[in-house]
Design a protein around this motif. Structure first.
Motif, PDB file in Angstrom:
ATOM      1  N   ASN A   5       0.538  -0.747  -0.685  1.00 54.65           N
ATOM      2  CA  ASN A   5      -0.035  -0.088   0.527  1.00 54.65           C
ATOM      3  C   ASN A   5       0.853   1.563  -0.344  1.00 54.65           C
ATOM      4  N   LYS A   6       2.172   1.353   0.760  1.00 52.81           N
ATOM      5  CA  LYS A   6       2.848   2.214   1.012  1.00 52.81           C
ATOM      6  C   LYS A   6       3.657   2.636  -0.584  1.00 52.81           C
ATOM      7  N   ILE A   7       3.807   1.432  -1.385  1.00 53.57           N
ATOM      8  CA  ILE A   7       3.880   1.657  -2.497  1.00 53.57           C
ATOM      9  C   ILE A   7       3.724   1.681  -3.849  1.00 53.57           C
ATOM     10  N   LYS A   8       2.003   1.499  -3.354  1.00 50.10           N
ATOM     11  CA  LYS A   8       0.973   2.319  -4.181  1.00 50.10           C
ATOM     12  C   LYS A   8       1.005   3.415  -4.204  1.00 50.10           C
ATOM     13  N   GLY A   9       0.795   3.417  -2.735  1.00 53.04           N
ATOM     14  CA  GLY A   9       0.548   5.258  -2.557  1.00 53.04           C
ATOM     15  C   GLY A   9       1.766   6.665  -3.190  1.00 53.04           C
ATOM     16  N   LYS A  10       2.387   5.762  -3.278  1.00 51.99           N
ATOM     17  CA  LYS A  10       4.090   6.881  -3.810  1.00 51.99           C
ATOM     18  C   LYS A  10       4.128   6.900  -4.562  1.00 51.99           C
ATOM     19  N   PHE A  11       3.344   5.584  -5.549  1.00 55.90           N
ATOM     20  CA  PHE A  11       3.156   5.732  -7.445  1.00 55.90           C
ATOM     21  C   PHE A  11       2.095   6.569  -7.591  1.00 55.90           C
ATOM     22  N   LYS A  13       0.876   9.015  -6.091  1.00 56.11           N
ATOM     23  CA  LYS A  13       1.129  10.412  -5.825  1.00 56.11           C
ATOM     24  C   LYS A  13       2.246  11.099  -6.290  1.00 56.11           C
ATOM     25  N   ASN A  14       3.000  10.709  -7.076  1.00 58.82           N
ATOM     26  CA  ASN A  14       4.000  10.980  -7.078  1.00 58.82           C
ATOM     27  C   ASN A  14       4.512   9.248  -8.133  1.00 58.82           C
ATOM     28  N   PRO A  15       4.164   9.704  -9.432  1.00 57.85           N
ATOM     29  CA  PRO A  15       4.285   8.153 -10.252  1.00 57.85           C
ATOM     30  C   PRO A  15       6.108   7.416 -10.040  1.00 57.85           C
ATOM     31  N   ILE A  16       6.654   6.914  -9.797  1.00 53.79           N
ATOM     32  CA  ILE A  16       7.979   6.314 -10.008  1.00 53.79           C
ATOM     33  C   ILE A  16       8.862   7.011  -9.084  1.00 53.79           C
ATOM     34  N   GLU A  17       8.896   8.779  -9.656  1.00 53.76           N
ATOM     35  CA  GLU A  17       9.727   9.313  -8.806  1.00 53.76           C
ATOM     36  C   GLU A  17      10.807   9.442  -7.738  1.00 53.76           C
ATOM     37  N   PHE A  92       2.842  -8.750  -8.484  1.00 56.65           N
ATOM     38  CA  PHE A  92       4.370  -9.206  -8.247  1.00 56.65           C
ATOM     39  C   PHE A  92       4.587  -8.137 -10.011  1.00 56.65           C
ATOM     40  N   ASN A  93       4.018  -8.772 -10.727  1.00 56.60           N
ATOM     41  CA  ASN A  93       4.498  -8.455 -11.950  1.00 56.60           C
ATOM     42  C   ASN A  93       3.904  -6.318 -12.470  1.00 56.60           C
ATOM     43  N   PHE A  94       3.676  -5.666 -11.458  1.00 60.89           N
ATOM     44  CA  PHE A  94       4.395  -4.887 -11.616  1.00 60.89           C
ATOM     45  C   PHE A  94       5.004  -3.831 -10.805  1.00 60.89           C
ATOM     46  N   VAL A  95       5.256  -4.767  -9.613  1.00 60.10           N
ATOM     47  CA  VAL A  95       6.665  -4.472  -8.868  1.00 60.10           C
ATOM     48  C   VAL A  95       7.805  -4.937  -9.766  1.00 60.10           C
ATOM     49  N   ASN A  96       7.677  -5.652 -10.208  1.00 61.63           N
ATOM     50  CA  ASN A  96       8.813  -6.326 -10.782  1.00 61.63           C
ATOM     51  C   ASN A  96       9.578  -5.495 -12.202  1.00 61.63           C
ATOM     52  N   ASN A  97       8.121  -4.670 -12.919  1.00 61.66           N
ATOM     53  CA  ASN A  97       8.222  -4.328 -14.146  1.00 61.66           C
ATOM     54  C   ASN A  97       8.673  -2.456 -13.257  1.00 61.66           C
ATOM     55  N   LEU A  98       8.097  -1.637 -12.143  1.00 62.45           N
ATOM     56  CA  LEU A  98       8.503  -0.946 -11.872  1.00 62.45           C
ATOM     57  C   LEU A  98      10.022  -0.990 -11.590  1.00 62.45           C
ATOM     58  N   LEU A  99      10.709  -2.099 -10.573  1.00 61.85           N
ATOM     59  CA  LEU A  99      12.084  -2.365 -10.645  1.00 61.85           C
ATOM     60  C   LEU A  99      12.923  -2.362 -11.839  1.00 61.85           C
ATOM     61  N   ILE A 100      12.112  -3.023 -13.292  1.00 57.31           N
ATOM     62  CA  ILE A 100      13.396  -2.664 -13.977  1.00 57.31           C
ATOM     63  C   ILE A 100      13.274  -1.854 -14.582  1.00 57.31           C
ATOM     64  N   PRO A 122      -1.126   7.651 -12.902  1.00 54.60           N
ATOM     65  CA  PRO A 122      -1.104   6.259 -12.686  1.00 54.60           C
ATOM     66  C   PRO A 122      -2.074   4.854 -13.044  1.00 54.60           C
ATOM     67  N   GLU A 123      -3.374   5.268 -12.554  1.00 53.33           N
ATOM     68  CA  GLU A 123      -3.700   4.080 -12.675  1.00 53.33           C
ATOM     69  C   GLU A 123      -3.860   2.811 -13.602  1.00 53.33           C
ATOM     70  N   LEU A 124      -3.893   3.933 -14.721  1.00 55.06           N
ATOM     71  CA  LEU A 124      -3.320   3.568 -15.840  1.00 55.06           C
ATOM     72  C   LEU A 124      -2.319   2.088 -16.377  1.00 55.06           C
ATOM     73  N   LEU A 125      -1.092   2.705 -15.452  1.00 54.58           N
ATOM     74  CA  LEU A 125      -0.381   2.807 -16.238  1.00 54.58           C
ATOM     75  C   LEU A 125       0.064   1.747 -15.242  1.00 54.58           C
ATOM     76  N   GLU A 126      -0.192   1.827 -14.118  1.00 53.20           N
ATOM     77  CA  GLU A 126      -0.589   0.439 -12.830  1.00 53.20           C
ATOM     78  C   GLU A 126      -1.180  -0.984 -13.525  1.00 53.20           C
ATOM     79  N   ALA A 127      -2.189  -0.712 -14.445  1.00 50.11           N
ATOM     80  CA  ALA A 127      -3.217  -1.801 -14.915  1.00 50.11           C
ATOM     81  C   ALA A 127      -2.434  -1.781 -16.141  1.00 50.11           C
TER      82      ALA A 127
END
Length: 209
Positions: A5-11, A13-17, A92-100, A122-127
């Motif tokens: 939830n923290k990761i999703k919240g940060k994402f 509010k301020n995508p990726i940065e 998992f896919n979302f987090v792994n892709n963000l990590l990459i 952000p919602e669209l990119l997450e999906a």
């Protein structure tokens, strides 16, 4: 608040940065553990279902009806756990892709793609990042995968459910008539019309036994 939830919240509010590689790696490990646990639970339930089916071979109608209820209950639990599995898999896919993406942040900025990523909702990119698997081995492959993200369409599908009891009685009849080997029937015992993803999951789980 969970790390997810923290990761999703940060994402949002301020995508990726503001996301750190350390946080993403930690969440990836946590989600992998959850995925492994749910897979084991599904395999255990599948084993119970097949054992109950074997107990119904040659039994009287009343016993078969009671076993059918037990099997349907297990099948329902399996499908609920499978939905949980899908949720964790998308996370998992979302987090792994963000990590990459974070690991290639500098390179993506150099080719101008970083701005494109950060400007998408952000919602669209997450999906979209939840539905694909980026190849982290080569930067060109990452770019190719991200280009597909901006072309993707998120589809929804409805799940059809057949009569579980009818299928069970048909399977028992086949076993009792000797037309098909019991082990073959048990191996292919399937109470619902599953989507292709369901079938692929159980095939993979079967191989891992």
């Amino acid at each position: 608040m969970s790390l997810w939830n923290k990761i999703k919240g940060k994402f949002q509010k301020n995508p990726i940065e503001k996301l750190t590689i350390r946080d993403l790696e930690g969440e990836k490990i946590r989600l992998k553990s959850k995925l492994d646990r749910v897979k084991k639970e599904i395999k255990s339930l599948d084993k119970q279902k097949k054992q109950l089916f074997k107990e119904g071979i040659g039994a009287d109608v009343l016993t078969k009806k009671m076993l059918a209820q037990d099997i349907k209950s297990i099948e329902m639990e399996m499908r609920l756990k499978y939905k949980t599995f899908l949720t964790y898999q998308k996370q998992f896919n979302f987090v792994n892709n963000l990590l990459i993406v974070k690991k290639y942040e500098k390179e993506l900025k150099n080719i101008g793609m970083w701005n494109k990523i950060t400007n998408i909702q952000p919602e669209l990119l997450e999906a979209k990042l939840s539905e694909i698997i980026l190849d982290s081995k080569e930067f060109d492959s990452v770019v190719e995968g991200l280009n597909k993200v901006f072309e993707m369409r998120i589809d929804e599908f409805d799940e059809e459910v057949d009569s579980a009891e009818k299928k069970l009685f048909e399977a028992w009849n086949q076993a009792e008539s000797g037309d098909i080997e019991v082990d073959e029937i048990v191996e292919n015992l399937d109470l619902d019309t599953k989507e292709e993803d369901d079938e692929e999951l159980f095939k993979r789980l079967e191989k891992e036994k």
